[in-house]
Design a protein around this motif. Structure first.
Motif, PDB file in Angstrom:
ATOM      1  N   GLY A  75       7.617  -8.308  -0.537  1.00  0.00           N
ATOM      2  CA  GLY A  75       8.979  -8.801  -0.314  1.00  0.00           C
ATOM      3  C   GLY A  75       9.836  -7.855   0.507  1.00  0.00           C
ATOM      4  O   GLY A  75      10.761  -8.302   1.199  1.00  0.00           O
ATOM      5  N   VAL A  76       9.572  -6.554   0.457  1.00  0.00           N
ATOM      6  CA  VAL A  76      10.386  -5.583   1.201  1.00  0.00           C
ATOM      7  C   VAL A  76       9.673  -5.064   2.441  1.00  0.00           C
ATOM      8  O   VAL A  76      10.146  -4.122   3.075  1.00  0.00           O
ATOM      9  N   SER A  77       8.550  -5.662   2.799  1.00  0.00           N
ATOM     10  CA  SER A  77       7.853  -5.255   4.028  1.00  0.00           C
ATOM     11  C   SER A  77       7.209  -6.489   4.635  1.00  0.00           C
ATOM     12  O   SER A  77       7.887  -7.283   5.297  1.00  0.00           O
ATOM     13  N   SER A  78       5.945  -6.670   4.440  1.00  0.00           N
ATOM     14  CA  SER A  78       5.199  -7.861   4.828  1.00  0.00           C
ATOM     15  C   SER A  78       3.870  -7.824   4.088  1.00  0.00           C
ATOM     16  O   SER A  78       3.505  -6.808   3.486  1.00  0.00           O
ATOM     17  N   SER A  79       3.135  -8.901   4.147  1.00  0.00           N
ATOM     18  CA  SER A  79       1.876  -8.958   3.419  1.00  0.00           C
ATOM     19  C   SER A  79       0.875  -7.936   3.962  1.00  0.00           C
ATOM     20  O   SER A  79       0.197  -7.244   3.196  1.00  0.00           O
ATOM     21  N   ARG A  80       0.800  -7.810   5.292  1.00  0.00           N
ATOM     22  CA  ARG A  80      -0.165  -6.876   5.874  1.00  0.00           C
ATOM     23  C   ARG A  80       0.277  -5.430   5.678  1.00  0.00           C
ATOM     24  O   ARG A  80      -0.551  -4.545   5.441  1.00  0.00           O
ATOM     25  N   TRP A  81       1.578  -5.148   5.805  1.00  0.00           N
ATOM     26  CA  TRP A  81       2.042  -3.797   5.534  1.00  0.00           C
ATOM     27  C   TRP A  81       1.780  -3.425   4.080  1.00  0.00           C
ATOM     28  O   TRP A  81       1.380  -2.289   3.772  1.00  0.00           O
ATOM     29  N   ALA A  82       1.993  -4.352   3.153  1.00  0.00           N
ATOM     30  CA  ALA A  82       1.743  -4.075   1.737  1.00  0.00           C
ATOM     31  C   ALA A  82       0.266  -3.785   1.491  1.00  0.00           C
ATOM     32  O   ALA A  82      -0.080  -2.883   0.709  1.00  0.00           O
ATOM     33  N   GLY A  83      -0.621  -4.520   2.163  1.00  0.00           N
ATOM     34  CA  GLY A  83      -2.047  -4.246   2.014  1.00  0.00           C
ATOM     35  C   GLY A  83      -2.435  -2.871   2.534  1.00  0.00           C
ATOM     36  O   GLY A  83      -3.232  -2.154   1.917  1.00  0.00           O
ATOM     37  N   SER A  84      -1.868  -2.471   3.674  1.00  0.00           N
ATOM     38  CA  SER A  84      -2.164  -1.143   4.219  1.00  0.00           C
ATOM     39  C   SER A  84      -1.643  -0.039   3.315  1.00  0.00           C
ATOM     40  O   SER A  84      -2.313   0.987   3.106  1.00  0.00           O
ATOM     41  N   VAL A  85      -0.442  -0.226   2.757  1.00  0.00           N
ATOM     42  CA  VAL A  85       0.140   0.807   1.899  1.00  0.00           C
ATOM     43  C   VAL A  85      -0.672   0.974   0.624  1.00  0.00           C
ATOM     44  O   VAL A  85      -1.005   2.102   0.215  1.00  0.00           O
ATOM     45  N   THR A  86      -1.009  -0.112  -0.043  1.00  0.00           N
ATOM     46  CA  THR A  86      -1.744  -0.016  -1.304  1.00  0.00           C
ATOM     47  C   THR A  86      -3.143   0.559  -1.092  1.00  0.00           C
ATOM     48  O   THR A  86      -3.630   1.342  -1.918  1.00  0.00           O
ATOM     49  N   LYS A  87      -3.783   0.201  -0.010  1.00  0.00           N
ATOM     50  CA  LYS A  87      -5.115   0.766   0.262  1.00  0.00           C
ATOM     51  C   LYS A  87      -5.024   2.266   0.549  1.00  0.00           C
ATOM     52  O   LYS A  87      -5.857   3.055   0.078  1.00  0.00           O
ATOM     53  N   ALA A  88      -4.009   2.678   1.319  1.00  0.00           N
ATOM     54  CA  ALA A  88      -3.864   4.102   1.629  1.00  0.00           C
ATOM     55  C   ALA A  88      -3.567   4.917   0.375  1.00  0.00           C
ATOM     56  O   ALA A  88      -4.111   6.015   0.191  1.00  0.00           O
ATOM     57  N   THR A  89      -2.716   4.415  -0.494  1.00  0.00           N
ATOM     58  CA  THR A  89      -2.403   5.159  -1.715  1.00  0.00           C
ATOM     59  C   THR A  89      -3.599   5.221  -2.663  1.00  0.00           C
ATOM     60  O   THR A  89      -3.824   6.238  -3.330  1.00  0.00           O
ATOM     61  N   HIS A  90      -4.377   4.145  -2.708  1.00  0.00           N
ATOM     62  CA  HIS A  90      -5.574   4.179  -3.550  1.00  0.00           C
ATOM     63  C   HIS A  90      -6.583   5.193  -3.018  1.00  0.00           C
ATOM     64  O   HIS A  90      -7.200   5.939  -3.804  1.00  0.00           O
ATOM     65  N   ASP A  91      -6.757   5.253  -1.706  1.00  0.00           N
ATOM     66  CA  ASP A  91      -7.669   6.242  -1.122  1.00  0.00           C
ATOM     67  C   ASP A  91      -7.158   7.660  -1.369  1.00  0.00           C
ATOM     68  O   ASP A  91      -7.950   8.577  -1.622  1.00  0.00           O
ATOM     69  N   GLN A  92      -5.854   7.861  -1.311  1.00  0.00           N
ATOM     70  CA  GLN A  92      -5.294   9.183  -1.571  1.00  0.00           C
ATOM     71  C   GLN A  92      -5.499   9.589  -3.028  1.00  0.00           C
ATOM     72  O   GLN A  92      -5.802  10.747  -3.322  1.00  0.00           O
ATOM     73  N   TRP A  93      -5.358   8.663  -3.932  1.00  0.00           N
ATOM     74  CA  TRP A  93      -5.607   8.953  -5.349  1.00  0.00           C
ATOM     75  C   TRP A  93      -7.077   9.296  -5.561  1.00  0.00           C
ATOM     76  O   TRP A  93      -7.407  10.238  -6.300  1.00  0.00           O
TER      77      TRP A  93
END
Length: 542
Positions: A75-93
């Protein structure tokens, strides 16, 4: 030999599975820079929030929770931006989780060594495989206190590991600590703040095959036009349809540019990352994509034209060419580099040395390069090497992992095969068997040059040991094998050379006794063999 561990067999290193190329935005207008800053800061705040949520989940993470986090960011970005953010944070974890496990293993190794040395009497001698006791009672007491510190750290880290807690710093822990040492780093508070904010921005997007130009979030056309899908709160900054912002400058990739253009034209997945270098004031675009690994060449085919053995050192690569029989040919080569300065400078030094190595290998007509399968991650602890501080610094400065990754990637482009061998005893045995015989008045063979021969011979399957020439009794070969190396496929190469009749070996034919009994002696021309020979006395005066 019973105490030596079993040597691992040499193997062909697989090629790279991905490619990353970088280019620079030249003469980027200030308005474009401002838009990129706003987008990066907004998405960076979302990435920080999502990383916190992922850290709280810990081991309870599931696909449903991942989907919930993605919906919260859409809701505060876009569907594709949200997918990139969640994948990057999961990889960082996940990366932090692997680092935590490595930290536990390092603490366990340190505790084990200290306990062993404390159990020995003060001043006890060590062995090649185990250290001895501490030198003095004072050192013993200091290490006893350090053991308690390491045990406390190990207990806390194990508790975090069992609970799934990790500690991650967006922007880098090293940069965060630099804030308290600005004078040593040569930075002002304002400079550090700009660098810190730039490192915490988020401007990267994964590609998707079948979409236009391989990426719908950060799109780059074959002509070099770059456009970014703006998040919902920044949609009013768009200068193109569908909420996109097109940059005023175009880009081109000098390295692998044609390969990148072919993938983009075919709408194949392409990932992009926009990065700002605050020190130079430059903006960069990195494109990355996956490639199928190159078909591995059989070991026998790679060694058909010989091999080049390479010994990795802290400041140079020592290389020597070996023929198919394991004999060194020509002179050794050394490719120097310096590992001082910034990380880009060190990386450039390594690339330059590897480029010269590959060019020399091509000129020699060799298709294989043998390197050691080194990994010093568990070999540079202060507890294992004790007071040997310079040695710890030496092995810590050797770019083993980076050099092998670079060499594998660069060799894949040139058709060269990389063979990894067991690193055990290569320097010691190489110096023992090859350094002195290959040293002459016109050539000085170093210990590293001899180690490169040992590495190459191990890749070919030859023993590193060089046969020592026995003291010759006479001109025949009754002393046994000489130093000539036989091929590893030759039968009986570890046995004495057979006594083959002929002028080379100067040994009597098998029927020599029969022929000697029937033929006349040629000592005196025309005389009978049974005639007695008497020497006449010489006159003393005339």
């Amino acid at each position: 030999m019973g105490g030596l561990r079993e040597m691992a067999a040499p193997f062909v290193v697989t090629g790279p599975s991905g490619v990353a190329v970088r280019t620079r935005f030249k003469c980027l207008p200030p308005e474009d820079e401002e838009v990129l800053r706003l987008v990066g800061a907004h998405l960076g705040s979302l990435a920080s929030r999502d990383l916190k949520a992922r850290r709280v989940e810990g081991l309870e993470h599931s696909a449903a929770s991942w989907a919930a986090r993605k919906r919260a960011l859409t809701g505060v970005s876009s569907s594709r931006w949200a997918g990139s953010v969640t994948k990057a944070t999961h990889d960082q974890w996940a990366l932090a989780r692997r680092g935590q496990l490595a930290h536990i293993q390092g603490l366990e190794a340190g505790v084990k060594v200290i306990r062993h040395r404390l159990s020995l009497p003060v001043g006890a001698k060590g062995t090649k495989r185990a250290p001895g006791g501490y030198r003095s009672r004072r050192e013993w007491h200091a290490k006893a206190r350090r053991l308690r510190v390491l045990e406390d750290r190990l207990e806390k880290v194990r508790a975090d590991w069992d609970a799934g807690r990790v500690r991650v710093v967006r922007g880098g822990r090293r940069l965060a600590r630099t804030r308290h040492h600005l004078a040593e780093a040569g930075l002002t508070a304002a400079q550090w703040r700009r660098r810190w904010e730039a490192e915490r921005w988020f401007l990267q997007a994964d590609g998707e095959s079948g979409k236009r130009f391989g990426n719908e979030t950060i799109r780059v056309t074959p002509e070099g036009e770059v456009s970014v899908k703006l998040p919902a709160p920044l949609a009013d900054l768009a200068n193109a349809p569908h909420g996109r912002y097109v940059l005023a400058v175009k880009v081109s990739f000098a390295h692998r540019g044609q390969e990148w253009a072919d993938r983009v034209a075919a709408n194949r997945a392409m990932a992009y990352r926009i990065h700002h270098d605050t020190g130079r004031g430059r903006w960069y675009l990195t494109a990355s994509w996956q490639i199928p690994p190159t078909q591995a060449v059989p070991l026998e085919a790679a060694l058909a034209h010989g091999v080049i053995g390479v010994d990795t050192n802290a400041d140079h690569l020592a290389a020597w060419r070996l023929d198919t029989h394991g004999n060194p040919t020509g002179n050794p080569r050394r490719f120097f580099y310096t590992l001082t300065g910034t990380a880009p400078h060190r990386d450039a030094q390594v690339r330059h040395a590897l480029t010269r190595l590959l060019h020399w290998a091509k000129a020699c007509g060799v298709n294989a390069i043998a390197v050691e399968d080194l990994d010093f991650q568990a070999e540079k602890t202060r507890e294992k090497h004790g007071r040997r501080r310079r040695f710890r610094q030496l092995i810590s400065g050797m770019p083993t992992r980076r050099l092998r990754a670079r060499l594998t990637s660069m060799a894949d482009r040139t058709g060269m095969t990389i063979i990894a061998v067991d690193p055990a005893h290569t320097s010691k045995w190489g110096a023992q068997h090859w350094q002195k015989p290959l040293t002459s008045t016109t050539r000085t063979t170093s210990r590293h040059d001899a180690a490169s021969i040992a590495i190459g011979r191990r890749a070919q399957g030859h023993p590193i040991r060089r046969r020592t020439a026995p003291p010759p009794h006479d001109q025949s070969d009754r002393a046994g094998h000489r130093t000539v190396q036989a091929d590893r496929r030759a039968l009986g190469r570890e046995e004495p050379r057979p006594r083959i009749p002929g002028p080379r070996t100067r040994c009597a034919p098998p029927d020599a006794e029969r022929k000697r009994a029937t033929r006349a002696s040629n000592t005196v021309r025309g005389a009978r063999s049974d005639q007695e020979w008497v020497q006449n006395s010489l006159p003393l005066t005339e």
